[in-house]
Design a protein around this motif. Structure first.
Motif, PDB file in Angstrom:
ATOM      1  N   SER A   1       1.387  41.337  15.640  1.00 11.04           N
ATOM      2  CA  SER A   1       0.461  40.339  16.180  1.00 11.04           C
ATOM      3  C   SER A   1       0.105  39.335  15.084  1.00 11.04           C
ATOM      4  O   SER A   1      -0.246  39.742  13.968  1.00 11.04           O
ATOM      5  N   TYR A   2       0.216  38.034  15.411  1.00  7.95           N
ATOM      6  CA  TYR A   2      -0.076  36.981  14.438  1.00  7.95           C
ATOM      7  C   TYR A   2      -0.878  35.874  15.114  1.00  7.95           C
ATOM      8  O   TYR A   2      -0.812  35.685  16.333  1.00  7.95           O
ATOM      9  N   THR A   3      -1.592  35.135  14.278  1.00 11.56           N
ATOM     10  CA  THR A   3      -2.112  33.829  14.683  1.00 11.56           C
ATOM     11  C   THR A   3      -1.282  32.782  13.963  1.00 11.56           C
ATOM     12  O   THR A   3      -1.237  32.766  12.723  1.00 11.56           O
TER      13      THR A   3
ATOM     14  N   SER B   1      -3.652  26.353  17.592  1.00 14.50           N
ATOM     15  CA  SER B   1      -3.090  27.610  17.103  1.00 14.50           C
ATOM     16  C   SER B   1      -2.737  28.538  18.256  1.00 14.50           C
ATOM     17  O   SER B   1      -3.214  28.368  19.385  1.00 14.50           O
ATOM     18  N   LEU B   2      -1.897  29.545  17.965  1.00  9.56           N
ATOM     19  CA  LEU B   2      -1.405  30.468  18.970  1.00  9.56           C
ATOM     20  C   LEU B   2      -1.607  31.912  18.516  1.00  9.56           C
ATOM     21  O   LEU B   2      -1.375  32.233  17.346  1.00  9.56           O
ATOM     22  N   ASP B   3      -2.010  32.756  19.445  1.00  6.97           N
ATOM     23  CA  ASP B   3      -2.004  34.202  19.218  1.00  6.97           C
ATOM     24  C   ASP B   3      -0.741  34.754  19.867  1.00  6.97           C
ATOM     25  O   ASP B   3      -0.520  34.553  21.070  1.00  6.97           O
TER      26      ASP B   3
ATOM     27  N   ASN C   1      -0.314  33.000  23.567  1.00  2.00           N
ATOM     28  CA  ASN C   1      -1.519  32.473  24.203  1.00  2.00           C
ATOM     29  C   ASN C   1      -2.232  31.524  23.241  1.00  2.00           C
ATOM     30  O   ASN C   1      -2.164  31.713  22.011  1.00  2.00           O
TER      31      ASN C   1
ATOM     32  N   SER D   1      -4.991  30.227  20.914  1.00  2.00           N
ATOM     33  CA  SER D   1      -5.897  31.031  20.096  1.00  2.00           C
ATOM     34  C   SER D   1      -7.266  30.379  19.984  1.00  2.00           C
ATOM     35  O   SER D   1      -7.403  29.153  20.032  1.00  2.00           O
TER      36      SER D   1
ATOM     37  N   TYR E   1      -7.215  25.403  14.567  1.00  2.00           N
ATOM     38  CA  TYR E   1      -5.896  25.025  14.054  1.00  2.00           C
ATOM     39  C   TYR E   1      -6.006  24.488  12.633  1.00  2.00           C
ATOM     40  O   TYR E   1      -6.879  23.666  12.341  1.00  2.00           O
TER      41      TYR E   1
ATOM     42  N   ASN F   1      -1.655  33.336  10.133  1.00  2.00           N
ATOM     43  CA  ASN F   1      -3.011  33.796   9.823  1.00  2.00           C
ATOM     44  C   ASN F   1      -3.664  32.856   8.821  1.00  2.00           C
ATOM     45  O   ASN F   1      -3.739  31.654   9.055  1.00  2.00           O
TER      46      ASN F   1
ATOM     47  N   HIS G   1       0.017  28.741  13.273  1.00  4.85           N
ATOM     48  CA  HIS G   1      -0.379  27.337  13.264  1.00  4.85           C
ATOM     49  C   HIS G   1       0.902  26.504  13.222  1.00  4.85           C
ATOM     50  O   HIS G   1       1.496  26.305  12.157  1.00  4.85           O
TER      51      HIS G   1
ATOM     52  N   SER H   1      -8.842  30.638  17.277  1.00  3.17           N
ATOM     53  CA  SER H   1      -8.901  30.239  15.867  1.00  3.17           C
ATOM     54  C   SER H   1      -8.666  28.736  15.739  1.00  3.17           C
ATOM     55  O   SER H   1      -7.836  28.157  16.455  1.00  3.17           O
TER      56      SER H   1
END
Length: 332
Positions: A181-183, A166-168, A220, A222, A226, A203, A185, A224
């Motif tokens: 701003s998101y997270t 996952s990515l921030d 970047n 994350s 995936y 998210n 997948h 979190s």
């Protein structure tokens, strides 16, 4: 494959190693060698890599106690060597993709195109050497320059997609011009004309959405976990009209009158699999019936032909085109 063929095993290793910042672990390399028929232990693979690192610009990194290997970032390798057909394919491919791929992607492979051109230029008696000067690829319509994508965004997105993490991100919303701003997948990557899109869930939500790569402001890995989506099919996602901006999922029946010039085009390159064209009895125009997607993309295509197309149905499209024509006439 015989263990007495270390040369071919070395070549296989050299071909699979990525350039920095990407890398492969010794175990991954050993498993990929086994897939190619080389029966070799991890320790022997480690010794092979150490020998190759003495002769090639190969880096070794220790990550969590495990060794990872890659070429240095600027190393340019051509394994296997070019042949005329491969060089010609690369030169023609460059014509097709240079206005489609983002600059960050092109820069990674530009040296291959340059090597192919030089290879063909040095050929004396091979008919393929001049073929690229006799064949060109041009777009059907006006092509826009590719949107500028920061190299770190391209690297981050493609690596996350391949490695499934996952990515921030910080993303510039186009409509509201807000930084969000998101997270994300990642699920897929699509290039459409001059823009590349990441397809991802956001998210904790399950619905895949599209994010234009040139609107990422930061990216970047994350912390979190995936969240994969085994049911997601990128081709189905496209076929369902995601990039045609669908108005509704079910298709519509298009009825229109078209000029002779447009009719000739549609007789060779149909608007859909279910299309009928027949001449009008009076004015030299043609009648058109076709089952098409009910989306903005089809409507834009019809509008792009101006007075050469008179839409009869669906009524909502006809009214939209007439209203737009009145607005343009009022400005005059």
């Amino acid at each position: 494959m015989s263990q007495r063929d270390p040369l071919f095993r070395y070549i296989a290793i050299l071909q699979m190693l990525p350039r920095a910042p990407h890398s492969l672990s010794t175990t991954t390399i050993q498993l990929r060698l086994e897939e190619q028929g080389y029966k070799i232990h991890v320790r022997s693979t480690q010794r092979d890599l150490e020998k190759l690192a003495e002769r090639f610009p190969i880096e070794r990194q220790s990550v969590g106690g495990a060794s990872r290997w890659n070429y240095v970032a600027n190393y340019k390798s051509d394994l296997p060597a070019l042949d005329p057909a491969t060089a010609l394919t690369l030169v023609l491919a460059e014509q097709a993709v240079q206005r489609l791929l983002p600059k960050a992607a092109l820069e990674r492979i530009r040296y291959k195109f340059e090597s192919a051109r030089k290879y063909l230029q040095n050929l004396q008696d091979n008919a393929l050497s001049e073929w690229h000067n006799k064949v060109k690829s041009i777009p059907a319509g006006k092509s826009l320059l590719p949107a500028e994508i920061h190299p770190s965004v391209w690297e981050g997105v493609t690596d996350a997609l391949l490695s499934e993490y996952s990515l921030d991100v910080e993303y510039q919303n186009r409509v509201k011009n807000e930084l969000k701003s998101y997270t994300l997948h990642p699920l897929g990557l699509v290039n459409r004309d001059s823009i590349s899109y990441l397809i991802a869930t956001v998210n904790e939500y399950e619905t895949p959405l599209m994010f234009a790569l040139h609107r990422f402001r930061s990216i970047n890995p994350s912390a979190s976990v995936y969240r994969p989506n085994p049911q997601f099919d990128l081709q189905v996602f496209i076929d369902q009209g995601a990039f045609g901006f669908p108005v509704q999922q079910s298709p519509v029946q298009l009825r229109a009158r078209v000029s002779k010039e447009i009719a000739l085009t549609l007789s060779e390159t149909a608007l859909s699999m279910e299309q009928r064209l027949w001449p009008s009895e009076q004015d030299g125009w043609f009648n058109l019936e076709a089952t098409v997607a009910h989306d903005q993309q089809t409507l834009w295509w019809l509008k792009s032909h101006g007075a050469g197309v008179e839409v009869l149905e669906p009524v909502i499209w006809r009214e939209h085109i007439l209203l737009q024509a009145k607005e343009i006439a009022a400005r005059g």
